[in-house]
Design an enzyme around this catalytic site. Structure first.
Site, PDB file in Angstrom:
ATOM      1  N   LYS A  75      -2.913   5.950  -4.456  1.00  0.00           N
ATOM      2  CA  LYS A  75      -4.032   6.845  -4.181  1.00  0.00           C
ATOM      3  C   LYS A  75      -3.933   8.169  -4.943  1.00  0.00           C
ATOM      4  CE  LYS A  75      -3.940   4.861   0.458  1.00  0.00           C
ATOM      5  NZ  LYS A  75      -2.549   4.391   0.489  1.00  0.00           N
ATOM      6  N   HIS A 121      -7.856   9.625  -1.929  1.00  0.00           N
ATOM      7  CA  HIS A 121      -7.185   9.626  -0.623  1.00  0.00           C
ATOM      8  C   HIS A 121      -8.036  10.241   0.490  1.00  0.00           C
ATOM      9  CE1 HIS A 121      -2.833   9.309   0.996  1.00  0.00           C
ATOM     10  NE2 HIS A 121      -3.689   9.146   1.980  1.00  0.00           N
ATOM     11  N   ASP A 138       0.838  -1.200   0.000  1.00  0.00           N
ATOM     12  CA  ASP A 138       0.000   0.000   0.000  1.00  0.00           C
ATOM     13  C   ASP A 138       0.872   1.247   0.000  1.00  0.00           C
ATOM     14  OD1 ASP A 138      -2.949   1.081   0.738  1.00  0.00           O
ATOM     15  OD2 ASP A 138      -1.445   2.249   1.823  1.00  0.00           O
ATOM     16  N   TYR A 189       2.753  10.122  -0.567  1.00  0.00           N
ATOM     17  CA  TYR A 189       3.816   9.596   0.295  1.00  0.00           C
ATOM     18  C   TYR A 189       5.203   9.913  -0.261  1.00  0.00           C
ATOM     19  CZ  TYR A 189       0.189   6.604   2.434  1.00  0.00           C
ATOM     20  OH  TYR A 189      -0.930   6.118   3.049  1.00  0.00           O
TER      21      TYR A 189
END
Length: 317
Positions: A81, A114, A47, A52
């Protein structure tokens, strides 16, 4: 290989492993090493997310493990996402294509929105006004983003689509469209202090799987997101007592709690030792009394509230 992967079924008939590796907030090189270690010990679900900033590292690790024969691409379930500045349908495809380039993949297995909050496009990932306040975008919302995401399935860029941090009411709005492609997943914070039972039951009724993020209480979350009354889950007496009685770690208890509820869980770790230990949560069963004790800890307590967006349209809390 330790353990044996347990799966949930998605509406597109794909199987998603109930235990995956979360990759939020890595330091340089951590994500790559963690993903390689996870794949080596048996994880088949990774994931990540555009925001990120680690998709390139995740992709490098995946390529290494494919090239050395450990896995084939089809063995692995990859989730990423859509970020909030890209809710306009035109920007949705740009965002996923950037993610695919970074990951070095032709498709992702699951693509999630997200948050349900739209931010203004073109001024960075966290656009701020002159007063340092996050700038929302009321001209688009999550319905627009969802329609853009549906086109990604049609084009084969993603296999399934879903949401993250959505409430029951927000999912009901999407269901009322009705969606062209099913809502496959809702990824939300969940742990014994935030069991999300009502939301999980609602999603199950509508064929939507649920993924628990921060199942260990996000001990490394940023300082500016912490509150004095936040619990420390892995020091919670009930959790520690159950762990001691079963000869397991508190983290293993918290992970197993979600698995036995049928909830997908993506604990984050960048330590190969803890990654292996977390995977071993597949190898034991919590007694029903222990499950009940853990659920009784619920206080509907969110540890990650994204409070800088609380003034924005569709903020979920």
């Amino acid at each position: 290989m330790a353990g044996s992967n347990v799966y949930a079924d998605l509406p597109n008939e794909a199987k998603i492993p109930l235990l995956g590796l979360g990759t939020w907030r890595p330091r340089d090189g951590d994500a790559c090493r963690a993903v390689e270690a996870a794949i080596d010990c048996g994880y088949r679900h990774i994931d990540t997310a555009f925001i990120y900033g680690n998709e390139t590292e995740v992709g490098k690790a995946i390529k290494t493990k494919i090239d050395d024969g450990t896995i084939k691409r089809e063995d692995l379930f990859v989730t990423t996402k859509l970020w909030l500045t890209n809710f306009h349908p035109d920007h949705v495809e740009e965002n996923v294509r950037e993610s695919l380039t970074s990951l070095g993949l032709d498709y992702v297995d699951l693509y999630l929105m997200h948050w349900p909050v739209a931010l203004v496009h073109g001024k960075g990932a966290f656009p701020l006004d002159k007063n340092g306040v996050l700038i929302g975008d009321d001209s688009v919302d999550y319905v627009d983003a969802w329609k853009g995401m549906e086109s990604l399935v049609d084009k084969g860029l993603v296999k399934a689509i879903g949401v993250s941090n959505f409430t029951i009411a927000q999912i009901e709005r999407l269901l009322s469209l009705p969606p062209k492609h099913p809502i496959s997943n809702n990824q939300v914070e969940s742990h014994p202090r935030l069991t999300q039972t009502e939301l999980i039951e609602f999603c199950s009724k509508h064929g939507i799987t649920v993924t628990a993020f921060s199942p260990l209480g996000s001990p490394e979350r940023p300082d500016n997101t912490r509150h004095p009354d936040d619990p420390v889950l892995m020091e919670e007496p009930v959790v520690c007592q159950i762990a001691q009685s079963l000869g397991k770690s508190p983290a293993q208890i918290l992970i197993r709690y979600q698995i036995q509820r049928g909830v997908i869980v993506v604990p984050k770790s960048f330590s190969p030792t803890r990654i292996r230990q977390n995977f071993e949560a597949l190898n034991f069963t919590l007694p029903e009394d222990d499950l009940l004790q853990l659920s009784k800890l619920n206080k509907n307590h969110h540890l990650l509230r994204f409070e800088m967006a609380k003034h924005c349209k569709n903020y979920p809390f």
